[in-house]
Design an enzyme around this catalytic site. Structure first.
Site, short mmCIF file in Angstrom:
data_model
loop_
_atom_site.label_atom_id
_atom_site.label_comp_id
_atom_site.label_asym_id
_atom_site.label_seq_id
_atom_site.Cartn_x
_atom_site.Cartn_y
_atom_site.Cartn_z
N GLY A 267 -1.19 0.12 1.98
CA GLY A 267 -2.39 0.69 2.14
C GLY A 267 -3.85 -0.33 2.00
N GLU A 353 -4.66 -6.38 -5.74
CA GLU A 353 -3.28 -5.64 -5.67
C GLU A 353 -2.28 -6.42 -5.22
OE1 GLU A 353 -3.85 -1.10 -5.46
OE2 GLU A 353 -3.17 -1.44 -3.80
N LYS A 510 -1.37 6.29 -13.78
CA LYS A 510 -1.44 7.47 -13.05
C LYS A 510 -0.65 8.42 -13.63
CE LYS A 510 -1.59 5.53 -8.36
NZ LYS A 510 -0.81 5.58 -6.84
O1 F6P Z 1 -3.83 2.19 -6.19
C1 F6P Z 1 -2.62 2.54 -5.60
C2 F6P Z 1 -2.77 2.79 -4.25
O2 F6P Z 1 -1.36 3.36 -3.61
C3 F6P Z 1 -3.23 1.89 -3.17
O3 F6P Z 1 -2.27 0.89 -2.98
C4 F6P Z 1 -3.54 2.56 -2.16
O4 F6P Z 1 -4.29 2.28 -1.17
C5 F6P Z 1 -4.20 3.87 -2.87
O5 F6P Z 1 -3.56 3.99 -3.96
C6 F6P Z 1 -4.18 5.20 -1.98
O6 F6P Z 1 -3.11 5.73 -1.59
P1 F6P Z 1 -2.86 6.90 -0.47
O7 F6P Z 1 -3.29 6.22 0.77
O8 F6P Z 1 -1.28 7.05 -0.48
O9 F6P Z 1 -3.77 7.97 -0.86
#
Ligand code: F6P
Length: 546
Positions: A267, A353, A510
Protein backbone atom coordinates in the site's frame (compact mmCIF):
# COMPACT_ATOMS: atom_id res chain seq x y z
CA UNK A 1 17.73 -17.82 12.22
CA UNK A 2 18.53 -14.39 10.71
CA UNK A 3 22.10 -13.39 11.26
CA UNK A 4 22.40 -10.79 13.99
CA UNK A 5 24.17 -7.83 12.44
CA UNK A 6 25.00 -6.43 15.87
CA UNK A 7 27.11 -9.54 16.52
CA UNK A 8 29.25 -8.88 13.44
CA UNK A 9 32.84 -7.71 13.57
CA UNK A 10 32.03 -4.58 11.56
CA UNK A 11 29.32 -3.59 14.03
CA UNK A 12 31.90 -3.76 16.82
CA UNK A 13 34.31 -1.76 14.68
CA UNK A 14 31.65 0.88 14.18
CA UNK A 15 31.05 0.94 17.89
CA UNK A 16 34.72 1.58 18.61
CA UNK A 17 34.92 4.06 15.79
CA UNK A 18 31.96 5.94 17.22
CA UNK A 19 33.71 6.07 20.57
CA UNK A 20 36.70 7.73 18.93
CA UNK A 21 35.03 10.18 16.53
CA UNK A 22 31.45 10.52 17.78
CA UNK A 23 32.19 13.65 19.79
CA UNK A 24 34.24 15.39 17.11
CA UNK A 25 32.79 18.53 15.60
CA UNK A 26 31.82 19.24 12.01
CA UNK A 27 33.93 22.39 12.30
CA UNK A 28 37.00 20.18 12.64
CA UNK A 29 35.99 17.87 9.81
CA UNK A 30 35.55 20.80 7.43
CA UNK A 31 38.74 22.50 8.58
CA UNK A 32 40.75 19.32 7.99
CA UNK A 33 39.28 18.62 4.58
CA UNK A 34 38.55 21.70 2.47
CA UNK A 35 37.16 19.62 -0.43
CA UNK A 36 34.66 17.82 1.79
CA UNK A 37 31.62 19.79 0.57
CA UNK A 38 32.05 18.68 -3.02
CA UNK A 39 33.48 15.28 -2.34
CA UNK A 40 30.76 14.12 -0.01
CA UNK A 41 28.10 14.91 -2.57
CA UNK A 42 26.49 12.35 -4.81
CA UNK A 43 24.37 12.92 -7.91
CA UNK A 44 21.33 10.64 -8.22
CA UNK A 45 19.47 11.36 -11.46
CA UNK A 46 18.57 15.07 -11.04
CA UNK A 47 19.07 15.05 -7.29
CA UNK A 48 22.22 16.60 -5.89
CA UNK A 49 22.67 15.05 -2.47
CA UNK A 50 25.17 16.76 -0.18
CA UNK A 51 25.93 14.55 2.83
CA UNK A 52 29.10 16.38 3.84
CA UNK A 53 27.46 17.90 6.94
CA UNK A 54 27.23 14.51 8.60
CA UNK A 55 29.31 13.43 11.56
CA UNK A 56 31.38 11.02 9.55
CA UNK A 57 34.91 10.66 8.29
CA UNK A 58 35.98 8.75 5.22
CA UNK A 59 36.67 5.85 7.58
CA UNK A 60 33.10 5.99 8.91
CA UNK A 61 31.75 5.78 5.40
CA UNK A 62 34.02 2.83 4.57
CA UNK A 63 32.84 1.02 7.70
CA UNK A 64 29.20 1.72 6.90
CA UNK A 65 29.66 0.34 3.40
CA UNK A 66 31.33 -2.71 4.93
CA UNK A 67 28.30 -3.02 7.20
CA UNK A 68 26.03 -3.03 4.16
CA UNK A 69 28.14 -5.71 2.51
CA UNK A 70 28.06 -7.79 5.67
CA UNK A 71 24.28 -7.45 5.98
CA UNK A 72 23.85 -8.48 2.35
CA UNK A 73 22.12 -5.28 1.25
CA UNK A 74 23.08 -5.80 -2.40
CA UNK A 75 21.90 -9.42 -2.50
CA UNK A 76 18.63 -8.43 -0.90
CA UNK A 77 18.22 -5.54 -3.33
CA UNK A 78 18.90 -7.85 -6.28
CA UNK A 79 16.43 -10.37 -4.87
CA UNK A 80 13.75 -7.66 -4.75
CA UNK A 81 14.34 -6.61 -8.35
CA UNK A 82 14.32 -10.29 -9.43
CA UNK A 83 10.98 -11.08 -7.78
CA UNK A 84 12.06 -13.29 -4.90
CA UNK A 85 9.63 -13.39 -2.00
CA UNK A 86 11.53 -11.00 0.25
CA UNK A 87 8.30 -10.16 2.07
CA UNK A 88 8.68 -13.37 4.00
CA UNK A 89 5.90 -13.02 6.57
CA UNK A 90 3.36 -12.67 3.76
CA UNK A 91 5.32 -14.89 1.35
CA UNK A 92 5.19 -12.25 -1.39
CA UNK A 93 7.44 -10.63 -3.93
CA UNK A 94 8.00 -6.88 -3.55
CA UNK A 95 7.52 -5.35 -6.95
CA UNK A 96 6.85 -1.60 -6.81
CA UNK A 97 10.02 -1.09 -8.87
CA UNK A 98 8.41 -3.02 -11.77
CA UNK A 99 5.57 -0.50 -11.98
CA UNK A 100 7.91 2.10 -13.43
CA UNK A 101 9.99 0.06 -15.84
CA UNK A 102 9.65 1.15 -19.45
CA UNK A 103 7.70 -1.13 -21.77
CA UNK A 104 9.76 -3.69 -23.61
CA UNK A 105 11.61 -5.19 -20.64
CA UNK A 106 9.90 -8.53 -20.19
CA UNK A 107 9.58 -9.89 -16.68
CA UNK A 108 7.80 -12.98 -15.42
CA UNK A 109 7.34 -13.46 -11.69
CA UNK A 110 5.51 -16.39 -10.12
CA UNK A 111 4.10 -17.20 -13.54
CA UNK A 112 2.72 -13.67 -14.08
CA UNK A 113 3.71 -11.68 -17.14
CA UNK A 114 4.41 -8.57 -15.11
CA UNK A 115 5.45 -6.33 -17.97
CA UNK A 116 2.28 -6.97 -19.99
CA UNK A 117 -0.02 -6.62 -16.99
CA UNK A 118 1.57 -3.39 -15.74
CA UNK A 119 1.46 -1.72 -19.13
CA UNK A 120 -2.06 -2.88 -19.85
CA UNK A 121 -3.31 -1.23 -16.67
CA UNK A 122 -1.37 1.93 -17.51
CA UNK A 123 -2.94 1.92 -20.98
CA UNK A 124 -6.44 1.57 -19.52
CA UNK A 125 -5.76 4.31 -16.96
CA UNK A 126 -4.54 6.56 -19.77
CA UNK A 127 -7.59 5.85 -21.91
CA UNK A 128 -9.95 6.50 -19.03
CA UNK A 129 -8.29 9.67 -17.79
CA UNK A 130 -8.07 10.99 -21.36
CA UNK A 131 -11.84 10.62 -21.56
CA UNK A 132 -12.38 12.36 -18.23
CA UNK A 133 -9.97 15.16 -19.05
CA UNK A 134 -11.32 15.75 -22.54
CA UNK A 135 -14.95 15.72 -21.43
CA UNK A 136 -15.77 12.60 -23.39
CA UNK A 137 -16.59 10.88 -20.12
CA UNK A 138 -19.67 12.66 -18.81
CA UNK A 139 -21.65 12.38 -15.62
CA UNK A 140 -25.21 11.04 -15.53
CA UNK A 141 -26.71 14.42 -16.45
CA UNK A 142 -24.32 14.90 -19.38
CA UNK A 143 -21.98 17.34 -17.62
CA UNK A 144 -18.20 17.19 -17.67
CA UNK A 145 -16.34 15.99 -14.61
CA UNK A 146 -14.76 18.87 -12.71
CA UNK A 147 -13.65 17.15 -9.50
CA UNK A 148 -12.37 13.70 -8.70
CA UNK A 149 -12.77 12.63 -5.09
CA UNK A 150 -10.38 9.87 -4.09
CA UNK A 151 -11.71 7.82 -1.20
CA UNK A 152 -8.97 5.72 0.37
CA UNK A 153 -6.68 5.67 3.40
CA UNK A 154 -3.00 5.05 4.15
CA UNK A 155 -1.21 4.17 0.95
CA UNK A 156 -4.44 4.54 -0.98
CA UNK A 157 -4.59 8.20 0.01
CA UNK A 158 -1.29 9.70 1.16
CA UNK A 159 0.58 9.18 -2.12
CA UNK A 160 -1.96 10.63 -4.55
CA UNK A 161 -2.86 13.42 -2.11
CA UNK A 162 0.79 14.39 -1.72
CA UNK A 163 1.53 14.17 -5.45
CA UNK A 164 -1.47 16.18 -6.68
CA UNK A 165 -0.55 18.98 -4.30
CA UNK A 166 3.14 18.83 -5.24
CA UNK A 167 2.33 18.90 -8.97
CA UNK A 168 -0.50 21.41 -8.84
CA UNK A 169 1.20 23.41 -11.57
CA UNK A 170 0.66 20.51 -13.96
CA UNK A 171 -3.12 20.40 -13.50
CA UNK A 172 -3.93 21.42 -17.05
CA UNK A 173 -7.40 20.02 -17.81
CA UNK A 174 -9.56 21.87 -15.31
CA UNK A 175 -9.86 18.80 -13.09
CA UNK A 176 -9.21 19.19 -9.40
CA UNK A 177 -8.86 16.44 -6.82
CA UNK A 178 -10.00 16.09 -3.24
CA UNK A 179 -9.05 13.30 -0.86
CA UNK A 180 -11.22 11.68 1.77
CA UNK A 181 -9.61 9.23 4.16
CA UNK A 182 -10.65 9.58 7.80
CA UNK A 183 -13.69 7.74 9.14
CA UNK A 184 -14.39 10.95 11.04
CA UNK A 185 -17.46 12.15 9.12
CA UNK A 186 -16.00 15.65 9.22
CA UNK A 187 -13.60 14.60 6.48
CA UNK A 188 -16.21 13.55 3.92
CA UNK A 189 -18.63 16.30 4.84
CA UNK A 190 -16.01 19.03 4.49
CA UNK A 191 -14.62 17.61 1.23
CA UNK A 192 -18.08 17.32 -0.36
CA UNK A 193 -18.90 20.88 0.64
CA UNK A 194 -19.51 22.99 -2.44
CA UNK A 195 -19.30 20.05 -4.86
CA UNK A 196 -21.93 19.44 -7.50
CA UNK A 197 -22.81 15.72 -7.69
CA UNK A 198 -23.32 16.08 -11.46
CA UNK A 199 -19.65 17.02 -12.00
CA UNK A 200 -18.06 14.80 -9.34
CA UNK A 201 -16.34 11.47 -9.96
CA UNK A 202 -15.50 9.23 -7.01
CA UNK A 203 -12.46 6.97 -7.14
CA UNK A 204 -12.74 4.35 -4.43
CA UNK A 205 -9.15 3.28 -3.87
CA UNK A 206 -8.42 0.28 -1.69
CA UNK A 207 -5.95 -2.51 -2.28
CA UNK A 208 -8.02 -4.97 -0.25
CA UNK A 209 -11.40 -3.28 -0.74
CA UNK A 210 -12.17 -4.29 2.82
CA UNK A 211 -10.86 -1.29 4.76
CA UNK A 212 -13.58 -0.07 7.08
CA UNK A 213 -12.84 3.62 6.75
CA UNK A 214 -12.87 3.49 2.96
CA UNK A 215 -15.98 1.37 2.61
CA UNK A 216 -17.82 3.53 5.14
CA UNK A 217 -16.88 6.75 3.36
CA UNK A 218 -17.61 5.25 -0.07
CA UNK A 219 -21.06 4.13 1.08
CA UNK A 220 -21.80 7.58 2.48
CA UNK A 221 -20.59 9.21 -0.74
CA UNK A 222 -22.76 6.86 -2.76
CA UNK A 223 -25.80 7.90 -0.69
CA UNK A 224 -24.95 11.56 -1.31
CA UNK A 225 -24.78 10.95 -5.05
CA UNK A 226 -27.89 8.77 -5.25
CA UNK A 227 -29.90 11.29 -3.23
CA UNK A 228 -29.12 13.91 -5.87
CA UNK A 229 -29.03 11.94 -9.13
CA UNK A 230 -30.62 8.53 -8.50
CA UNK A 231 -29.26 4.99 -8.39
CA UNK A 232 -28.53 4.74 -12.10
CA UNK A 233 -26.02 7.60 -11.81
CA UNK A 234 -23.58 5.42 -9.83
CA UNK A 235 -22.05 3.85 -12.94
CA UNK A 236 -20.94 7.23 -14.30
CA UNK A 237 -19.73 8.63 -10.98
CA UNK A 238 -17.94 5.74 -9.26
CA UNK A 239 -14.82 3.88 -10.36
CA UNK A 240 -12.57 1.68 -8.28
CA UNK A 241 -8.89 0.91 -7.84
CA UNK A 242 -8.22 -2.40 -6.15
CA UNK A 243 -6.65 -5.83 -6.29
CA UNK A 244 -10.00 -7.41 -5.40
CA UNK A 245 -12.53 -7.47 -8.26
CA UNK A 246 -15.21 -9.48 -6.46
CA UNK A 247 -15.43 -7.02 -3.57
CA UNK A 248 -15.59 -4.12 -6.03
CA UNK A 249 -18.49 -5.81 -7.83
CA UNK A 250 -20.21 -6.54 -4.50
CA UNK A 251 -19.98 -2.85 -3.66
CA UNK A 252 -21.85 -2.09 -6.86
CA UNK A 253 -19.07 -0.73 -9.07
CA UNK A 254 -18.87 -2.20 -12.57
CA UNK A 255 -15.52 -4.00 -12.81
CA UNK A 256 -15.18 -2.58 -16.31
CA UNK A 257 -14.49 0.64 -14.38
CA UNK A 258 -12.00 -0.95 -12.04
CA UNK A 259 -8.25 -0.50 -12.35
CA UNK A 260 -6.24 -3.31 -10.84
CA UNK A 261 -2.93 -3.91 -9.22
CA UNK A 262 -1.35 -6.85 -7.46
CA UNK A 263 -0.49 -8.17 -4.03
CA UNK A 264 3.22 -7.54 -4.66
CA UNK A 265 2.55 -3.79 -4.51
CA UNK A 266 2.55 -2.70 -0.86
CA UNK A 267 0.00 0.00 0.00
CA UNK A 268 2.69 2.50 0.97
CA UNK A 269 4.56 1.79 -2.28
CA UNK A 270 1.50 2.08 -4.52
CA UNK A 271 1.31 5.68 -5.74
CA UNK A 272 2.93 4.47 -8.97
CA UNK A 273 0.22 1.83 -9.50
CA UNK A 274 -3.44 2.37 -10.41
CA UNK A 275 -3.66 4.07 -7.00
CA UNK A 276 -2.27 7.05 -8.94
CA UNK A 277 -5.46 7.28 -11.03
CA UNK A 278 -6.53 10.56 -9.40
CA UNK A 279 -3.06 11.97 -10.12
CA UNK A 280 -3.32 10.94 -13.75
CA UNK A 281 -6.78 12.47 -14.04
CA UNK A 282 -5.38 15.79 -12.85
CA UNK A 283 -2.01 15.95 -14.66
CA UNK A 284 -2.55 13.58 -17.61
CA UNK A 285 -0.91 10.36 -18.67
CA UNK A 286 2.16 11.99 -20.23
CA UNK A 287 3.11 13.74 -16.99
CA UNK A 288 2.35 10.59 -15.05
CA UNK A 289 4.76 8.74 -17.35
CA UNK A 290 7.44 11.34 -16.49
CA UNK A 291 6.73 10.75 -12.81
CA UNK A 292 7.24 7.00 -13.28
CA UNK A 293 10.36 7.61 -15.32
CA UNK A 294 11.84 9.69 -12.49
CA UNK A 295 11.31 6.79 -10.12
CA UNK A 296 12.85 4.39 -12.60
CA UNK A 297 15.97 6.52 -12.95
CA UNK A 298 16.57 6.27 -9.20
CA UNK A 299 15.78 2.53 -9.25
CA UNK A 300 18.50 2.08 -11.85
CA UNK A 301 20.96 4.04 -9.76
CA UNK A 302 20.08 2.05 -6.63
CA UNK A 303 20.34 -1.24 -8.53
CA UNK A 304 23.71 -0.54 -10.10
CA UNK A 305 25.80 2.12 -8.31
CA UNK A 306 28.51 0.81 -5.98
CA UNK A 307 27.43 1.25 -2.39
CA UNK A 308 30.07 3.90 -1.74
CA UNK A 309 28.47 6.07 -4.46
CA UNK A 310 24.91 4.90 -4.03
CA UNK A 311 22.79 7.82 -2.78
CA UNK A 312 19.87 5.90 -1.25
CA UNK A 313 22.19 3.30 0.28
CA UNK A 314 24.45 5.98 1.80
CA UNK A 315 21.51 7.89 3.28
CA UNK A 316 20.07 4.65 4.68
CA UNK A 317 23.44 3.82 6.23
CA UNK A 318 23.61 7.29 7.77
CA UNK A 319 20.17 6.65 9.26
CA UNK A 320 21.56 3.49 10.88
CA UNK A 321 24.65 5.40 12.06
CA UNK A 322 22.58 7.96 13.97
CA UNK A 323 19.87 5.57 15.18
CA UNK A 324 22.11 2.82 16.45
CA UNK A 325 25.35 4.55 17.37
CA UNK A 326 24.26 8.06 18.42
CA UNK A 327 20.86 6.98 19.81
CA UNK A 328 18.95 9.44 17.61
CA UNK A 329 15.27 8.61 17.56
CA UNK A 330 13.93 10.71 14.76
CA UNK A 331 14.71 12.30 11.45
CA UNK A 332 13.23 15.61 10.35
CA UNK A 333 12.30 16.09 6.68
CA UNK A 334 12.17 19.77 5.85
CA UNK A 335 11.10 20.64 2.32
CA UNK A 336 11.77 24.23 1.33
CA UNK A 337 8.77 24.01 -0.94
CA UNK A 338 5.22 24.65 0.11
CA UNK A 339 4.06 22.31 -2.61
CA UNK A 340 5.76 19.47 -0.71
CA UNK A 341 3.71 20.22 2.41
CA UNK A 342 2.33 16.66 2.48
CA UNK A 343 5.68 14.98 1.77
CA UNK A 344 6.60 14.44 5.46
CA UNK A 345 3.19 12.82 6.13
CA UNK A 346 3.65 10.62 3.09
CA UNK A 347 7.09 9.59 4.31
CA UNK A 348 5.73 8.78 7.75
CA UNK A 349 3.73 5.89 6.34
CA UNK A 350 6.45 4.85 3.93
CA UNK A 351 9.15 4.73 6.55
CA UNK A 352 7.41 3.94 9.82
CA UNK A 353 4.96 1.31 8.56
CA UNK A 354 7.93 -0.31 6.81
CA UNK A 355 10.58 -0.25 9.50
CA UNK A 356 8.61 -0.01 12.75
CA UNK A 357 9.41 -3.62 13.61
CA UNK A 358 10.88 -5.35 16.64
CA UNK A 359 11.47 -8.83 15.27
CA UNK A 360 13.70 -9.83 12.41
CA UNK A 361 12.42 -11.54 9.28
CA UNK A 362 12.64 -14.95 10.96
CA UNK A 363 10.69 -13.81 14.01
CA UNK A 364 13.64 -13.50 16.39
CA UNK A 365 13.86 -10.25 18.38
CA UNK A 366 15.99 -7.45 17.01
CA UNK A 367 19.02 -6.59 19.08
CA UNK A 368 19.19 -2.92 18.19
CA UNK A 369 16.82 -0.03 17.60
CA UNK A 370 14.90 0.07 14.32
CA UNK A 371 12.56 2.50 12.61
CA UNK A 372 13.43 6.18 12.72
CA UNK A 373 10.52 8.47 13.54
CA UNK A 374 10.03 10.70 10.52
CA UNK A 375 8.44 14.07 10.93
CA UNK A 376 8.63 17.54 9.46
CA UNK A 377 7.03 20.62 7.97
CA UNK A 378 7.98 22.89 5.13
CA UNK A 379 10.61 25.53 5.76
CA UNK A 380 10.43 28.37 6.58
CA UNK A 381 7.34 27.66 8.74
CA UNK A 382 9.20 25.07 10.81
CA UNK A 383 11.91 27.63 11.59
CA UNK A 384 9.36 29.65 13.54
CA UNK A 385 8.01 26.60 15.34
CA UNK A 386 10.29 23.69 16.23
CA UNK A 387 13.78 24.56 14.92
CA UNK A 388 14.67 25.92 18.38
CA UNK A 389 14.88 22.29 19.53
CA UNK A 390 16.92 21.32 16.48
CA UNK A 391 19.44 24.08 17.23
CA UNK A 392 19.74 24.09 21.00
CA UNK A 393 17.76 21.10 22.33
CA UNK A 394 19.35 18.06 23.96
CA UNK A 395 18.17 15.58 21.33
CA UNK A 396 20.09 14.89 18.17
CA UNK A 397 17.74 15.18 15.21
CA UNK A 398 19.38 14.56 11.83
CA UNK A 399 17.47 16.51 9.19
CA UNK A 400 16.95 16.31 5.44
CA UNK A 401 16.61 19.68 3.72
CA UNK A 402 14.98 19.58 0.27
CA UNK A 403 15.08 22.55 -2.09
CA UNK A 404 14.90 23.59 -5.73
CA UNK A 405 16.89 25.97 -7.90
CA UNK A 406 13.92 27.19 -9.89
CA UNK A 407 10.61 28.00 -8.25
CA UNK A 408 7.21 26.87 -9.43
CA UNK A 409 5.91 30.29 -8.32
CA UNK A 410 7.82 33.44 -7.64
CA UNK A 411 7.04 36.96 -6.48
CA UNK A 412 9.14 40.07 -5.89
CA UNK A 413 10.50 40.95 -2.45
CA UNK A 414 9.39 43.95 -0.34
CA UNK A 415 11.46 46.47 -2.29
CA UNK A 416 10.48 44.85 -5.57
CA UNK A 417 14.02 44.08 -6.66
CA UNK A 418 14.55 40.53 -5.41
CA UNK A 419 12.84 37.17 -5.55
CA UNK A 420 10.91 35.54 -2.73
CA UNK A 421 12.27 32.19 -3.86
CA UNK A 422 15.81 33.44 -3.22
CA UNK A 423 14.77 34.34 0.34
CA UNK A 424 13.36 30.85 0.77
CA UNK A 425 16.52 29.15 -0.45
CA UNK A 426 18.85 31.43 1.50
CA UNK A 427 17.02 30.19 4.57
CA UNK A 428 17.68 26.58 3.60
CA UNK A 429 21.40 27.24 3.15
CA UNK A 430 21.56 29.31 6.35
CA UNK A 431 19.88 26.66 8.45
CA UNK A 432 22.14 23.83 7.33
CA UNK A 433 25.17 26.06 7.92
CA UNK A 434 24.11 27.14 11.39
CA UNK A 435 23.06 23.63 12.40
CA UNK A 436 26.47 22.33 11.38
CA UNK A 437 28.79 25.04 12.61
CA UNK A 438 26.83 26.91 15.29
CA UNK A 439 28.35 29.83 17.16
CA UNK A 440 30.75 29.54 20.07
CA UNK A 441 30.66 31.30 23.44
CA UNK A 442 33.86 33.14 22.48
CA UNK A 443 32.32 34.44 19.27
CA UNK A 444 29.23 35.59 21.13
CA UNK A 445 31.22 37.18 23.97
CA UNK A 446 33.39 38.98 21.42
CA UNK A 447 30.28 40.77 20.20
CA UNK A 448 29.98 42.42 23.62
CA UNK A 449 27.12 40.22 24.83
CA UNK A 450 26.27 40.36 28.55
CA UNK A 451 28.16 37.35 30.03
CA UNK A 452 24.97 36.16 31.75
CA UNK A 453 23.28 35.86 28.37
CA UNK A 454 26.18 34.19 26.55
CA UNK A 455 25.27 30.58 27.50
CA UNK A 456 21.74 31.13 26.23
CA UNK A 457 23.00 32.29 22.88
CA UNK A 458 25.57 29.57 22.31
CA UNK A 459 24.71 27.57 19.22
CA UNK A 460 26.41 24.20 19.67
CA UNK A 461 26.22 23.18 16.03
CA UNK A 462 27.37 19.68 15.06
CA UNK A 463 23.78 18.90 14.08
CA UNK A 464 23.85 16.71 10.99
CA UNK A 465 21.90 17.52 7.84
CA UNK A 466 21.56 16.30 4.28
CA UNK A 467 20.83 18.84 1.54
CA UNK A 468 18.86 17.37 -1.36
CA UNK A 469 18.69 19.84 -4.23
CA UNK A 470 17.09 19.56 -7.66
CA UNK A 471 16.61 21.98 -10.55
CA UNK A 472 12.82 22.17 -10.19
CA UNK A 473 9.87 20.27 -8.70
CA UNK A 474 8.77 18.46 -11.86
CA UNK A 475 6.87 15.14 -12.10
CA UNK A 476 10.17 13.37 -12.75
CA UNK A 477 11.94 14.98 -9.80
CA UNK A 478 9.05 14.15 -7.48
CA UNK A 479 9.23 10.53 -8.63
CA UNK A 480 12.97 10.61 -7.94
CA UNK A 481 12.44 11.89 -4.41
CA UNK A 482 9.90 9.18 -3.63
CA UNK A 483 12.10 6.39 -4.99
CA UNK A 484 15.07 7.81 -3.08
CA UNK A 485 13.24 7.42 0.23
CA UNK A 486 11.84 4.01 -0.73
CA UNK A 487 15.37 2.75 -1.16
CA UNK A 488 16.61 4.48 2.00
CA UNK A 489 13.93 2.53 3.86
CA UNK A 490 14.98 -0.63 2.04
CA UNK A 491 18.62 -0.19 3.02
CA UNK A 492 17.83 0.40 6.68
CA UNK A 493 15.47 -2.59 6.78
CA UNK A 494 18.09 -4.81 5.15
CA UNK A 495 20.71 -3.78 7.72
CA UNK A 496 18.31 -4.47 10.57
CA UNK A 497 17.26 -7.79 8.98
CA UNK A 498 13.56 -6.99 9.29
CA UNK A 499 10.68 -7.45 6.85
CA UNK A 500 10.05 -3.89 5.66
CA UNK A 501 7.04 -4.93 3.61
CA UNK A 502 4.49 -6.29 6.08
CA UNK A 503 2.48 -4.30 8.65
CA UNK A 504 0.98 -6.77 11.11
CA UNK A 505 1.09 -4.16 13.85
CA UNK A 506 -1.93 -2.30 12.50
CA UNK A 507 -4.28 -5.30 12.56
CA UNK A 508 -5.07 -5.72 16.25
CA UNK A 509 -6.27 -2.15 16.63
CA UNK A 510 -8.62 -2.58 13.66
CA UNK A 511 -10.09 -5.79 15.12
CA UNK A 512 -10.42 -4.25 18.57
CA UNK A 513 -12.28 -1.22 17.19
CA UNK A 514 -14.74 -3.52 15.42
CA UNK A 515 -15.32 -5.39 18.68
CA UNK A 516 -15.83 -2.23 20.74
CA UNK A 517 -18.08 -0.32 18.37
CA UNK A 518 -21.32 -2.17 19.32
CA UNK A 519 -20.64 -1.45 22.98
CA UNK A 520 -20.82 2.27 22.34
CA UNK A 521 -24.38 2.11 21.10
CA UNK A 522 -26.06 -1.02 22.51
CA UNK A 523 -29.10 -0.61 24.78
CA UNK A 524 -27.60 -2.96 27.32
CA UNK A 525 -24.83 -2.16 29.76
CA UNK A 526 -21.52 -2.94 28.05
CA UNK A 527 -19.72 -6.13 29.04
CA UNK A 528 -16.51 -5.50 30.98
CA UNK A 529 -13.50 -5.36 28.69
CA UNK A 530 -10.92 -6.68 31.10
CA UNK A 531 -9.36 -3.36 32.10
CA UNK A 532 -10.79 -0.58 34.17
CA UNK A 533 -9.54 2.21 31.93
CA UNK A 534 -11.32 1.00 28.78
CA UNK A 535 -14.51 0.30 30.79
CA UNK A 536 -14.40 3.79 32.24
CA UNK A 537 -13.73 5.47 28.87
CA UNK A 538 -16.66 3.65 27.27
CA UNK A 539 -18.87 4.49 30.22
CA UNK A 540 -18.00 8.18 29.94
CA UNK A 541 -18.65 8.15 26.19
CA UNK A 542 -22.04 6.48 26.58
CA UNK A 543 -23.19 8.98 29.19
CA UNK A 544 -22.02 12.00 27.18
CA UNK A 545 -22.93 10.86 23.67
CA UNK A 546 -26.47 12.27 23.60
O1 F6P B 1 -2.95 0.74 7.75
C1 F6P B 1 -2.78 -0.52 7.19
C2 F6P B 1 -3.01 -0.51 5.71
O2 F6P B 1 -3.07 -1.84 5.31
C3 F6P B 1 -1.93 0.22 4.91
O3 F6P B 1 -0.79 -0.53 4.73
C4 F6P B 1 -2.67 0.50 3.65
O4 F6P B 1 -2.02 1.44 2.86
C5 F6P B 1 -3.98 0.97 4.22
O5 F6P B 1 -4.21 0.13 5.34
C6 F6P B 1 -5.15 0.93 3.28
O6 F6P B 1 -5.41 -0.35 2.82
P1 F6P B 1 -6.32 -0.61 1.55
O7 F6P B 1 -5.69 0.03 0.38
O8 F6P B 1 -6.41 -2.10 1.42
O9 F6P B 1 -7.68 -0.01 1.82
Amino acid sequence: MSSDITASAVWRKLHDHHASIGARHLREFFAEDPARGDELTVQVADLRIDYSKHRVTRETLDLLVELAHTAGVEQRRDAMFAGEHINTSEDRAVGHVWLRRPAGQSLTVDGQDVETDVHEVLRRMGEFTDQVRSGQWRGATGERIATVVNIGIGGSDLGPAMVTLALRHYADAGISARFVSNVDPADLVSKLHGLDPATTLFIVASKTFSTLETLTNATAARRWLVAALGEEAVAKHFVAVSTHAQRVADFGIDTANMFGFWDWVGGRYSVDSAIGLSVMAVIGKERFAEFLDGMHRVDEHFASAPLSENGPALLGLLGVWYSNFFGAQSRAVLPYSNDLACFPAYLQQLTMESNGKSVRADGTPVTTGTGEIFWGEPGTNGQHAFYQLLHQGTQLVPADFIGFARPTDDLPTIDGTGSMHDILMSNLFAQTKVLAFGKTAEEIAAEGTDPKIVPHKVMPGNRPTTAILAPQLTPSVLGQLIALYEHIVFTEGAIWGIDSFDQWGVELGKAQALALEPLLTSAEAPAPQGDSSTDSLIGWYRSNRH
